[in-house]
Design an enzyme around this catalytic site. Structure first.
Site, PDB file in Angstrom:
ATOM      1  N   GLY A 100       5.612   3.143   0.183  1.00 24.49           N
ATOM      2  CA  GLY A 100       6.101   3.999  -0.871  1.00 24.49           C
ATOM      3  C   GLY A 100       5.264   4.163  -1.867  1.00 24.49           C
ATOM      4  N   SER A 110       0.741  -1.160  -0.011  1.00 19.40           N
ATOM      5  CA  SER A 110       0.132   0.173  -0.128  1.00 19.40           C
ATOM      6  C   SER A 110       0.742   1.229  -0.075  1.00 19.40           C
ATOM      7  CB  SER A 110      -0.994   0.143   1.150  1.00 19.40           C
ATOM      8  OG  SER A 110       0.006   0.151   2.426  1.00 19.40           O
ATOM      9  N   LYS A 111       0.241   2.345   0.058  1.00 20.01           N
ATOM     10  CA  LYS A 111       0.960   3.782  -0.199  1.00 20.01           C
ATOM     11  C   LYS A 111       2.201   3.731   0.995  1.00 20.01           C
ATOM     12  CE  LYS A 111      -2.721   6.351  -2.527  1.00 20.01           C
ATOM     13  NZ  LYS A 111      -3.449   7.616  -2.386  1.00 20.01           N
ATOM     14  N   ARG A 112       1.708   3.123   2.208  1.00 25.81           N
ATOM     15  CA  ARG A 112       2.659   3.302   3.273  1.00 25.81           C
ATOM     16  C   ARG A 112       3.945   2.809   3.111  1.00 25.81           C
ATOM     17  NH1 ARG A 112      -0.760  -0.707   5.144  1.00 25.81           N
ATOM     18  NH2 ARG A 112       0.150  -2.644   5.652  1.00 25.81           N
TER      19      ARG A 112
END
Length: 470
Positions: free
Chosen positions: A242, A238-240
């Protein structure tokens, strides 16, 4: 029958790396088997679908080089077809109207959970004919009540699901719009899809879709469910973690060849081979060699591949991608080396194309200040004499070539009885503004004579100023 695969993203965001890998596997499978690859945009989620997301998907596919043979098709332009199929299923008694309210459905599920049962629709309107005239309804598919659905998954192996575990799913909402499971079935049927390669988050949808296909008398495709991609912490990517959007990797300075090579290896292998050209992948790719377990994304491995391709692809090919970053960082390259020349001297020194532009400005732009630490260390009073002698020697050069420049640097060191570092480092800081660059002779050649001489004079002025104020 010719082989047909498809990639069918929903335009509710960017092209995710997981989706890109699925598209790549579908594309490779079609190309290897002389088949057809279709691009289908599943845009029936009218509230969340956007043209911006459609554009992002198309741009990502183009950047990766995954060309499609048909499409892009848009489901919102095929609603009449879906309505025809729903009407057909109703007429054949394979679907029915359900008049349950939201409150009734909630109460049904609560009662089932209280009894320790799996919550699902209980089929209360399946055989009823007492239809109210003025009440909204949905259309549900009559799922078989007994037997099993068998998926001979090309990656996961045999999967069996009892029909008793499945309920009568909604295929058309109360406003008449079709649902995902109906549109996918109709499109796969009408487009002649022979192989569905998609993420394993769709495994639960597959038996439902197979039952609808069977009810329509359609050929059922072969299915291959690709395990998900995890972050390096073992959780779903996910976005966490990167960048997860394909074009973000472009923006961060990665080559499409590197991302393609990395994604294909993220769940597939061919012996111990790590590096694959696209032609090799088309020749070697085989779904049976895909892992059944999830794969973890490793950015360091992607960086290693990116460096490999920057160094080994033809410099002009790399330069064509570098040009985007040059424009993005607003670097004026009207004077200075060509981008292909820049790639040749910088590719081994950086990790990404973005970094290549960042560290190469001195080839094209003049500067007014030296890096503080580099100047303090190398533009000292002791550097004045070698820089002054170099200025004289380089000024007299009529042949501004790497060989002649290197000869003058060596002669200066010999004449002043200095080590090469005492001559080379002050010169490097003088002409680049900092302490890092490719080989000095190449660096000076590419910067050009006039700029180099002017910068050496600026360095000598800097030394005089700081010596006088010391």
């Amino acid at each position: 029958m010719s082989l047909v695969t498809r990639f069918a993203p929903s335009p509710t965001g960017y092209l995710h790396v997981g989706g890109a890998r699925t598209a790549l596997y579908s594309w490779l499978f079609a190309r290897k088997n002389g088949g057809k690859f279709i691009l289908r945009i599943e845009d029936t989620d009218l509230e969340r679908s956007t043209q911006e997301s459609v554009d992002a998907i198309l741009e990502g596919m183009q950047w990766l080089g995954l060309d499609h043979d048909e499409g892009p098709y848009y489901q919102t332009k095929r609603f009449d077809l879906y309505k025809e199929v729903v009407a057909q299923l109703l007429a054949e008694g394979k679907a029915y109207k359900c008049f349950c309210t939201v409150e009734e459905l909630d109460a049904m599920r609560e009662a089932q959970m209280a009894a320790g049962e799996k919550p699902k629709y209980n089929g209360m309107w399946r055989d009823r004919t007492d239809h109210p005239a003025d009440k909204p309804y949905v259309i549900r598919f009559k799922n078989p009540l007994d037997g099993v659905v068998v998926i001979d998954d090309m990656i996961k192996g045999r999967i069996e699901i009892a029909n008793a575990e499945l309920d009568d799913l909604v295929i058309a909402r109360s406003d008449g719009t079709p649902t995902y499971n109906l549109t996918v079935v109709v499109d796969d049927w009408k487009m002649g899809i022979t192989h569905v390669i998609r993420g394993d988050d769709h495994v639960n949808n597959t038996p439902r879709q197979m039952n609808i296909l069977a009810a329509l008398g359609a050929d059922i495709p072969k299915y291959a469910h690709v395990p998900m991609i995890l972050g390096d912490d073992g959780k779903r990517l996910s976005k966490r973690h990167g960048a997860v959007g394909v074009m973000q990797y472009r923006d961060n300075g990665f080559l499409p060849q590197a991302l393609i090579n990395y994604l294909v290896r993220l769940g597939w292998s061919h012996g111990d081979q790590e590096i694959f050209s696209l032609d090799e992948l088309v020749q070697l790719f085989d779904l049976s060699s895909c892992n059944r377990a999830p794969s973890a994304f490793n950015t360091d491995k992607l960086i290693w591949l990116n460096q490999h391709y920057m160094k080994t692809l033809p410099a002009q090919d790399v330069a064509s991608h570098l040009a985007w970053h040059v424009a993005e960082q607003k670097l004026d390259i009207s004077t200075g080396p060509s981008l292909a020349q820049l790639v040749q001297v910088q590719a081994e020194r950086v990790k990404t194309l973005k970094e290549m532009v960042e560290v190469s400005r001195y080839f094209y732009e003049d500067f007014s200040e030296f890096e503080t630490s580099a100047a303090a260390k190398h533009l000292t009073a002791a550097a004045a004499e070698p820089l002054a002698l170099l200025l004289a020697k380089l000024t007299s050069l009529s042949d501004w070539s790497a060989e002649q420049i290197q000869s003058q640097i060596k002669d200066t060191a010999t004449e002043l009885n200095l080590g090469m570092g005492k001559v080379g480092m002050p010169l490097r800081v003088a002409v680049t503004g900092g302490g890092n660059s490719p080989a000095l002779d190449i660096t000076l050649t590419l910067i050009g004579k006039a700029r180099c001489l002017a910068r050496i004079e600026m360095a000598l002025a800097y030394i005089r100023q700081h010596t006088a104020s010391a």
